[in-house]
Design a protein around this motif. Structure first.
Motif, PDB file in Angstrom:
ATOM      1  N   VAL A 265     -48.605 -37.305 -12.131  1.00  0.00           N
ATOM      2  CA  VAL A 265     -48.475 -36.055 -11.374  1.00  0.00           C
ATOM      3  C   VAL A 265     -47.621 -36.279 -10.132  1.00  0.00           C
ATOM      4  CG1 VAL A 265     -49.736 -34.387  -9.974  1.00  0.00           C
ATOM      5  CG2 VAL A 265     -50.580 -34.987 -12.231  1.00  0.00           C
ATOM      6  N   LYS A 266     -47.849 -37.373  -9.431  1.00  0.00           N
ATOM      7  CA  LYS A 266     -47.073 -37.677  -8.229  1.00  0.00           C
ATOM      8  C   LYS A 266     -45.593 -37.835  -8.565  1.00  0.00           C
ATOM      9  CE  LYS A 266     -50.793 -39.781  -5.542  1.00  0.00           C
ATOM     10  NZ  LYS A 266     -51.334 -41.023  -4.942  1.00  0.00           N
ATOM     11  N   ASN A 267     -45.302 -38.483  -9.698  1.00  0.00           N
ATOM     12  CA  ASN A 267     -43.909 -38.647 -10.112  1.00  0.00           C
ATOM     13  C   ASN A 267     -43.257 -37.308 -10.431  1.00  0.00           C
ATOM     14  OD1 ASN A 267     -43.943 -41.434  -9.857  1.00  0.00           O
ATOM     15  ND2 ASN A 267     -44.581 -41.768 -11.984  1.00  0.00           N
ATOM     16  N   ILE A 268     -44.018 -36.424 -11.087  1.00  0.00           N
ATOM     17  CA  ILE A 268     -43.495 -35.098 -11.428  1.00  0.00           C
ATOM     18  C   ILE A 268     -43.143 -34.320 -10.159  1.00  0.00           C
ATOM     19  CG2 ILE A 268     -44.138 -32.832 -12.354  1.00  0.00           C
ATOM     20  CD1 ILE A 268     -45.755 -34.347 -14.509  1.00  0.00           C
ATOM     21  N   VAL A 269     -44.047 -34.341  -9.187  1.00  0.00           N
ATOM     22  CA  VAL A 269     -43.826 -33.602  -7.942  1.00  0.00           C
ATOM     23  C   VAL A 269     -42.636 -34.158  -7.183  1.00  0.00           C
ATOM     24  CG1 VAL A 269     -44.832 -33.000  -5.702  1.00  0.00           C
ATOM     25  CG2 VAL A 269     -46.248 -32.930  -7.769  1.00  0.00           C
ATOM     26  N   GLU A 270     -42.532 -35.494  -7.117  1.00  0.00           N
ATOM     27  CA  GLU A 270     -41.408 -36.113  -6.407  1.00  0.00           C
ATOM     28  C   GLU A 270     -40.082 -35.793  -7.089  1.00  0.00           C
ATOM     29  OE1 GLU A 270     -42.219 -40.246  -6.071  1.00  0.00           O
ATOM     30  OE2 GLU A 270     -43.857 -39.981  -4.628  1.00  0.00           O
ATOM     31  N   ASP A 271     -40.063 -35.764  -8.413  1.00  0.00           N
ATOM     32  CA  ASP A 271     -38.832 -35.459  -9.151  1.00  0.00           C
ATOM     33  C   ASP A 271     -38.364 -34.028  -8.889  1.00  0.00           C
ATOM     34  OD1 ASP A 271     -38.743 -37.969 -10.219  1.00  0.00           O
ATOM     35  OD2 ASP A 271     -39.663 -37.416 -12.139  1.00  0.00           O
ATOM     36  N   LYS A 272     -39.300 -33.087  -8.804  1.00  0.00           N
ATOM     37  CA  LYS A 272     -38.958 -31.675  -8.669  1.00  0.00           C
ATOM     38  C   LYS A 272     -38.735 -31.245  -7.223  1.00  0.00           C
ATOM     39  CE  LYS A 272     -39.405 -31.090 -13.092  1.00  0.00           C
ATOM     40  NZ  LYS A 272     -38.216 -30.875 -13.954  1.00  0.00           N
ATOM     41  N   ASP A 273     -39.533 -31.838  -6.294  1.00  0.00           N
ATOM     42  CA  ASP A 273     -39.423 -31.422  -4.890  1.00  0.00           C
ATOM     43  C   ASP A 273     -40.009 -32.508  -4.001  1.00  0.00           C
ATOM     44  OD1 ASP A 273     -39.302 -30.215  -2.446  1.00  0.00           O
ATOM     45  OD2 ASP A 273     -40.677 -28.570  -2.921  1.00  0.00           O
ATOM     46  N   GLU A 274     -39.131 -33.323  -3.400  1.00  0.00           N
ATOM     47  CA  GLU A 274     -39.586 -34.440  -2.568  1.00  0.00           C
ATOM     48  C   GLU A 274     -40.331 -33.982  -1.315  1.00  0.00           C
ATOM     49  OE1 GLU A 274     -36.326 -36.951  -1.652  1.00  0.00           O
ATOM     50  OE2 GLU A 274     -36.163 -37.793  -3.678  1.00  0.00           O
ATOM     51  N   SER A 275     -40.084 -32.756  -0.873  1.00  0.00           N
ATOM     52  CA  SER A 275     -40.716 -32.254   0.348  1.00  0.00           C
ATOM     53  C   SER A 275     -42.004 -31.464   0.066  1.00  0.00           C
ATOM     54  CB  SER A 275     -39.738 -31.364   1.122  1.00  0.00           C
ATOM     55  OG  SER A 275     -39.376 -30.219   0.350  1.00  0.00           O
ATOM     56  N   ALA A 276     -42.438 -31.445  -1.189  1.00  0.00           N
ATOM     57  CA  ALA A 276     -43.632 -30.667  -1.555  1.00  0.00           C
ATOM     58  C   ALA A 276     -44.882 -31.249  -0.903  1.00  0.00           C
ATOM     59  CB  ALA A 276     -43.801 -30.651  -3.074  1.00  0.00           C
ATOM     60  N   PHE A 277     -45.825 -30.360  -0.592  1.00  0.00           N
ATOM     61  CA  PHE A 277     -47.131 -30.797  -0.092  1.00  0.00           C
ATOM     62  C   PHE A 277     -48.022 -31.093  -1.287  1.00  0.00           C
ATOM     63  CE2 PHE A 277     -51.563 -29.736   0.761  1.00  0.00           C
ATOM     64  CZ  PHE A 277     -51.835 -30.516   1.876  1.00  0.00           C
ATOM     65  N   LEU A 278     -48.665 -32.269  -1.285  1.00  0.00           N
ATOM     66  CA  LEU A 278     -49.507 -32.692  -2.401  1.00  0.00           C
ATOM     67  C   LEU A 278     -50.823 -33.235  -1.858  1.00  0.00           C
ATOM     68  CD1 LEU A 278     -49.986 -33.496  -5.426  1.00  0.00           C
ATOM     69  CD2 LEU A 278     -48.841 -35.661  -4.887  1.00  0.00           C
ATOM     70  N   ALA A 279     -51.925 -32.720  -2.347  1.00  0.00           N
ATOM     71  CA  ALA A 279     -53.250 -33.214  -1.963  1.00  0.00           C
ATOM     72  C   ALA A 279     -54.057 -33.494  -3.220  1.00  0.00           C
ATOM     73  CB  ALA A 279     -53.977 -32.190  -1.083  1.00  0.00           C
ATOM     74  N   VAL A 280     -54.676 -34.681  -3.275  1.00  0.00           N
ATOM     75  CA  VAL A 280     -55.478 -35.086  -4.429  1.00  0.00           C
ATOM     76  C   VAL A 280     -56.875 -35.440  -3.943  1.00  0.00           C
ATOM     77  CG1 VAL A 280     -55.692 -36.692  -6.362  1.00  0.00           C
ATOM     78  CG2 VAL A 280     -53.414 -36.001  -5.567  1.00  0.00           C
ATOM     79  N   GLY A 281     -57.887 -34.883  -4.595  1.00  0.00           N
ATOM     80  CA  GLY A 281     -59.270 -35.151  -4.195  1.00  0.00           C
ATOM     81  C   GLY A 281     -60.151 -35.489  -5.382  1.00  0.00           C
ATOM     82  N   ASP A 282     -61.257 -36.179  -5.128  1.00  0.00           N
ATOM     83  CA  ASP A 282     -62.198 -36.536  -6.187  1.00  0.00           C
ATOM     84  C   ASP A 282     -63.078 -35.340  -6.546  1.00  0.00           C
ATOM     85  OD1 ASP A 282     -61.259 -39.124  -6.153  1.00  0.00           O
ATOM     86  OD2 ASP A 282     -62.767 -39.817  -4.725  1.00  0.00           O
ATOM     87  N   ILE A 283     -63.412 -35.253  -7.821  1.00  0.00           N
ATOM     88  CA  ILE A 283     -64.329 -34.229  -8.318  1.00  0.00           C
ATOM     89  C   ILE A 283     -65.461 -34.932  -9.055  1.00  0.00           C
ATOM     90  CG2 ILE A 283     -64.621 -32.304  -9.929  1.00  0.00           C
ATOM     91  CD1 ILE A 283     -61.828 -31.460  -9.421  1.00  0.00           C
ATOM     92  N   HIS A 284     -66.692 -34.556  -8.752  1.00  0.00           N
ATOM     93  CA  HIS A 284     -67.840 -35.221  -9.365  1.00  0.00           C
ATOM     94  C   HIS A 284     -68.173 -34.664 -10.746  1.00  0.00           C
ATOM     95  CE1 HIS A 284     -68.829 -37.641  -5.875  1.00  0.00           C
ATOM     96  NE2 HIS A 284     -68.649 -36.582  -5.119  1.00  0.00           N
ATOM     97  N   ASP A 285     -67.813 -33.421 -11.024  1.00  0.00           N
ATOM     98  CA  ASP A 285     -68.159 -32.838 -12.312  1.00  0.00           C
ATOM     99  C   ASP A 285     -67.198 -31.709 -12.641  1.00  0.00           C
ATOM    100  OD1 ASP A 285     -69.528 -32.536 -14.638  1.00  0.00           O
ATOM    101  OD2 ASP A 285     -71.247 -31.475 -13.786  1.00  0.00           O
ATOM    102  N   VAL A 286     -66.853 -31.592 -13.921  1.00  0.00           N
ATOM    103  CA  VAL A 286     -65.963 -30.526 -14.382  1.00  0.00           C
ATOM    104  C   VAL A 286     -66.567 -29.914 -15.631  1.00  0.00           C
ATOM    105  CG1 VAL A 286     -63.655 -29.930 -15.184  1.00  0.00           C
ATOM    106  CG2 VAL A 286     -63.941 -31.744 -13.517  1.00  0.00           C
ATOM    107  N   LYS A 287     -66.691 -28.592 -15.640  1.00  0.00           N
ATOM    108  CA  LYS A 287     -67.215 -27.898 -16.810  1.00  0.00           C
ATOM    109  C   LYS A 287     -66.416 -26.617 -17.030  1.00  0.00           C
ATOM    110  CE  LYS A 287     -71.974 -29.554 -16.475  1.00  0.00           C
ATOM    111  NZ  LYS A 287     -73.403 -29.174 -16.313  1.00  0.00           N
ATOM    112  N   GLY A 288     -66.361 -26.198 -18.284  1.00  0.00           N
ATOM    113  CA  GLY A 288     -65.731 -24.921 -18.597  1.00  0.00           C
ATOM    114  C   GLY A 288     -64.226 -25.023 -18.694  1.00  0.00           C
ATOM    115  N   GLY A 289     -63.623 -23.873 -19.019  1.00  0.00           N
ATOM    116  CA  GLY A 289     -62.170 -23.846 -19.152  1.00  0.00           C
ATOM    117  C   GLY A 289     -61.699 -24.678 -20.329  1.00  0.00           C
ATOM    118  N   ARG A 290     -60.454 -25.127 -20.245  1.00  0.00           N
ATOM    119  CA  ARG A 290     -59.876 -25.922 -21.330  1.00  0.00           C
ATOM    120  C   ARG A 290     -59.767 -27.390 -20.958  1.00  0.00           C
ATOM    121  NH1 ARG A 290     -54.383 -24.079 -22.894  1.00  0.00           N
ATOM    122  NH2 ARG A 290     -54.078 -23.804 -20.660  1.00  0.00           N
TER     123      ARG A 290
END
Length: 297
Positions: A265-290
């Motif tokens: 994901v970091k590589n994708i963002v850097e390739d498309k827009d080096e000045s983009a704001f990117l924040a990554v956080g931990d998630i303890h549980d994921v349910k629903g959706g795809r």
């Protein structure tokens, strides 16, 4: 399809899920309790190393009074079991009771087993791992093996201190007491065992394929979103945002990935827009959706 049939099908599915959860609980709660018992009797207790919480208090009391450790573990946890029933619920209390009883029995069963190592560092590391995995399994399936967390929740409601701060204060006092009983070198090894157990609990609860939330702000949001979808197979959501300083309208990309996909994901963002704001956080549980946890290719 008739609505009654849909309702019956949904109810049967829910019943199966409940049975599956109950089966997992019946397997993993006893397994977790036995792992903790093994960590105590095979690694920590024979080397005069303790853990935090009620387990640590029980070890110190058993050493000073010659009372059976397994009995003390059950007795000391009973008051907190009652509090847990009132504060959290009947299912939690029942699961915790089963875990505590098996822990007490397991300690008695493992007591005759010869100590595997007299190396204090090895005992601290492997004892901490056994306890961490065991406690993590019990917590993950709806129970607890230590009453200090329940007490901390109650203190948190009546004081300005957080649950983590209350637990830390109690464990500093308990682990410090080991210095007066077993010597300060054992207290330091106890601290190592406690830290390893603490980290192992987190790893057991979150799993090796821990999920992460990703927030991206970029003028090239559509290109980035399409690239994440195409290259990782992850769905993305575009949220409307507004810059507090400039007042400009912004598009915010939100997605959920696994830990292994973070670098991509970091590589994708850097390739498309080096000045983009990117924040990554931990998630303890994921349910629903795809969302499905999967390895990257």
């Amino acid at each position: 399809m008739p609505q009654d049939f849909v309702n019956v099908k949904s109810a049967n599915r829910q019943k199966k899920l409940t049975k599956a959860k109950l089966l997992k609980r019946m397997i993993f709660v006893p397994l977790g309790a036995l792992l903790v018992a093994a960590g105590l009797e095979i690694f920590l207790v024979p080397n005069n190393i303790i853990d935090g919480g009620i387990i640590g208090i029980s070890i110190l009391t058993a050493y000073l009074s010659n009372i059976n450790l397994g009995l003390l573990l059950v007795l000391f946890n009973l008051p907190f079991l009652i509090l847990g029933y009132k504060q959290i619920g009947k299912t939690f209390a029942l699961t915790t009771l089963v875990g505590d009883l098996i822990l007490g029995i397991g300690v008695a069963l493992f007591h005759p087993v010869p100590v595997l190592t007299e190396d204090l560092l090895l005992a601290s590391v492997f004892g901490g791992i056994c306890i961490g995995v065991g406690v993590g399994l019990v917590i993950r399936h709806g129970g607890s093996l230590d009453g200090t967390e329940i007490l901390a929740i109650i203190f948190n409601k009546a004081t300005p201190f957080s649950v983590g701060e209350v637990v830390m204060f109690m464990n500093v006092f308990i682990l410090g007491s080991a210095g007066f009983v077993f010597g300060w070198d054992r207290a330091m090894y106890s601290l190592i065992a406690y830290f390893i157990a603490y980290k192992t609990i987190d790893l057991t609860l979150e799993g090796l394929d821990q999920s992460k939330s990703v927030w991206i702000i970029s003028d090239q949001y559509q290109e980035i979103g399409e690239a994440i979808n195409a290259r990782l197979g992850r769905g993305v959501t575009y949220l409307n945002g507004e810059g507090a300083y400039t007042g400009d309208d912004k598009k915010v990309i939100f997605t959920v990935i696994t830990r292994l996909e973070e670098a991509k994901v970091k590589n994708i963002v850097e390739d498309k827009d080096e000045s983009a704001f990117l924040a990554v956080g931990d998630i303890h549980d994921v349910k629903g959706g795809r969302f499905k946890k999967k390895a990257i290719h």
